[in-house]
Design a protein around this motif. Structure first.
Motif, PDB file in Angstrom:
ATOM      1  N   VAL A   1     106.189  35.930  20.231  1.00  0.00           N
ATOM      2  CA  VAL A   1     105.437  37.160  21.160  1.00  0.00           C
ATOM      3  C   VAL A   1     104.072  37.099  21.421  1.00  0.00           C
ATOM      4  N   LEU A   2     103.393  37.095  20.352  1.00  0.00           N
ATOM      5  CA  LEU A   2     101.828  37.584  20.597  1.00  0.00           C
ATOM      6  C   LEU A   2     101.128  36.604  21.715  1.00  0.00           C
ATOM      7  N   GLY A   3     101.670  34.796  21.290  1.00  0.00           N
ATOM      8  CA  GLY A   3     101.095  33.864  22.145  1.00  0.00           C
ATOM      9  C   GLY A   3     101.277  34.179  23.524  1.00  0.00           C
ATOM     10  N   LEU A   4     103.202  34.514  23.892  1.00  0.00           N
ATOM     11  CA  LEU A   4     103.484  34.668  25.032  1.00  0.00           C
ATOM     12  C   LEU A   4     102.516  35.737  25.499  1.00  0.00           C
ATOM     13  N   LEU A   5     102.166  36.801  25.189  1.00  0.00           N
ATOM     14  CA  LEU A   5     101.507  37.770  25.800  1.00  0.00           C
ATOM     15  C   LEU A   5     100.218  37.223  25.968  1.00  0.00           C
TER      16      LEU A   5
ATOM     17  N   ALA B   1      97.916  28.381  23.992  1.00  0.00           N
ATOM     18  CA  ALA B   1      98.802  29.467  23.788  1.00  0.00           C
ATOM     19  C   ALA B   1      99.716  29.406  24.076  1.00  0.00           C
ATOM     20  N   VAL B   2     100.083  27.845  25.012  1.00  0.00           N
ATOM     21  CA  VAL B   2     100.974  27.065  26.016  1.00  0.00           C
ATOM     22  C   VAL B   2     102.188  26.466  25.237  1.00  0.00           C
ATOM     23  N   PHE B   3     100.487  25.476  24.788  1.00  0.00           N
ATOM     24  CA  PHE B   3     101.768  24.537  23.456  1.00  0.00           C
ATOM     25  C   PHE B   3     102.007  24.685  22.001  1.00  0.00           C
ATOM     26  N   TYR B   4     101.507  25.817  21.541  1.00  0.00           N
ATOM     27  CA  TYR B   4     102.273  26.593  20.549  1.00  0.00           C
ATOM     28  C   TYR B   4     103.550  27.142  20.641  1.00  0.00           C
ATOM     29  N   TRP B   5     103.566  28.332  22.149  1.00  0.00           N
ATOM     30  CA  TRP B   5     104.887  28.404  22.076  1.00  0.00           C
ATOM     31  C   TRP B   5     105.803  27.720  23.084  1.00  0.00           C
ATOM     32  N   VAL B   6     105.759  26.364  23.258  1.00  0.00           N
ATOM     33  CA  VAL B   6     106.337  25.727  24.239  1.00  0.00           C
ATOM     34  C   VAL B   6     106.770  24.586  22.670  1.00  0.00           C
ATOM     35  N   LEU B   7     106.020  24.350  21.521  1.00  0.00           N
ATOM     36  CA  LEU B   7     106.374  24.340  20.311  1.00  0.00           C
ATOM     37  C   LEU B   7     107.448  25.315  19.895  1.00  0.00           C
ATOM     38  N   THR B   8     106.677  26.269  19.479  1.00  0.00           N
ATOM     39  CA  THR B   8     107.769  27.343  18.576  1.00  0.00           C
ATOM     40  C   THR B   8     109.077  26.984  19.316  1.00  0.00           C
ATOM     41  N   VAL B   9     108.783  27.529  20.480  1.00  0.00           N
ATOM     42  CA  VAL B   9     110.563  27.680  21.421  1.00  0.00           C
ATOM     43  C   VAL B   9     111.319  26.290  21.373  1.00  0.00           C
ATOM     44  N   PHE B  10     110.921  25.249  20.858  1.00  0.00           N
ATOM     45  CA  PHE B  10     111.671  23.993  20.176  1.00  0.00           C
ATOM     46  C   PHE B  10     111.918  23.871  18.829  1.00  0.00           C
ATOM     47  N   PHE B  11     110.820  24.611  18.018  1.00  0.00           N
ATOM     48  CA  PHE B  11     111.562  24.174  16.191  1.00  0.00           C
ATOM     49  C   PHE B  11     112.193  25.662  16.508  1.00  0.00           C
ATOM     50  N   LEU B  12     112.391  26.697  17.246  1.00  0.00           N
ATOM     51  CA  LEU B  12     113.088  27.827  17.177  1.00  0.00           C
ATOM     52  C   LEU B  12     114.893  27.577  17.439  1.00  0.00           C
TER      53      LEU B  12
END
Length: 97
Positions: free
Chosen positions: A1-5, A28-39
């Protein structure tokens, strides 16, 4: 959430004119995309169908690298925010740091 912010706060400015903010956006974008992928992988329980992958180690590497790169990005972001740089984007950049 904070990365998206962070992503949204910086993306709403002219960050592409300053390389430091480009780095922050990349992290921020790289880890947000990876987080969604792992989710998605964990919600669909796909990891149970691929037992060859050491998921604990993958999670450790992901979280460790995210910590290090977010820490570097936060330092770069905080040190790059000045009112003299561009007063129009100051509030968004200060909030993102």
């Amino acid at each position: 959430v904070l990365g998206l912010l962070v992503w949204t706060l910086i993306a709403g400015t002219e960050y592409f004119l300053y390389p430091a903010f480009g780095w922050v956006m990349f992290v921020a974008v790289f880890y947000w995309v990876l987080t969604v992928f792992f989710l998605i992988i964990y919600m669909t329980m796909t990891y149970t169908r691929i037992p060859q992958v050491p998921w604990t180690t993958v999670g450790l590497c992901f979280n460790g690298s995210a910590f290090i790169l977010y820490l570097i990005a936060a330092i770069v972001d905080a040190s790059s925010v000045t009112k003299e740089l561009d007063s129009h984007n100051y509030n968004s950049w200060a909030a993102s740091s």
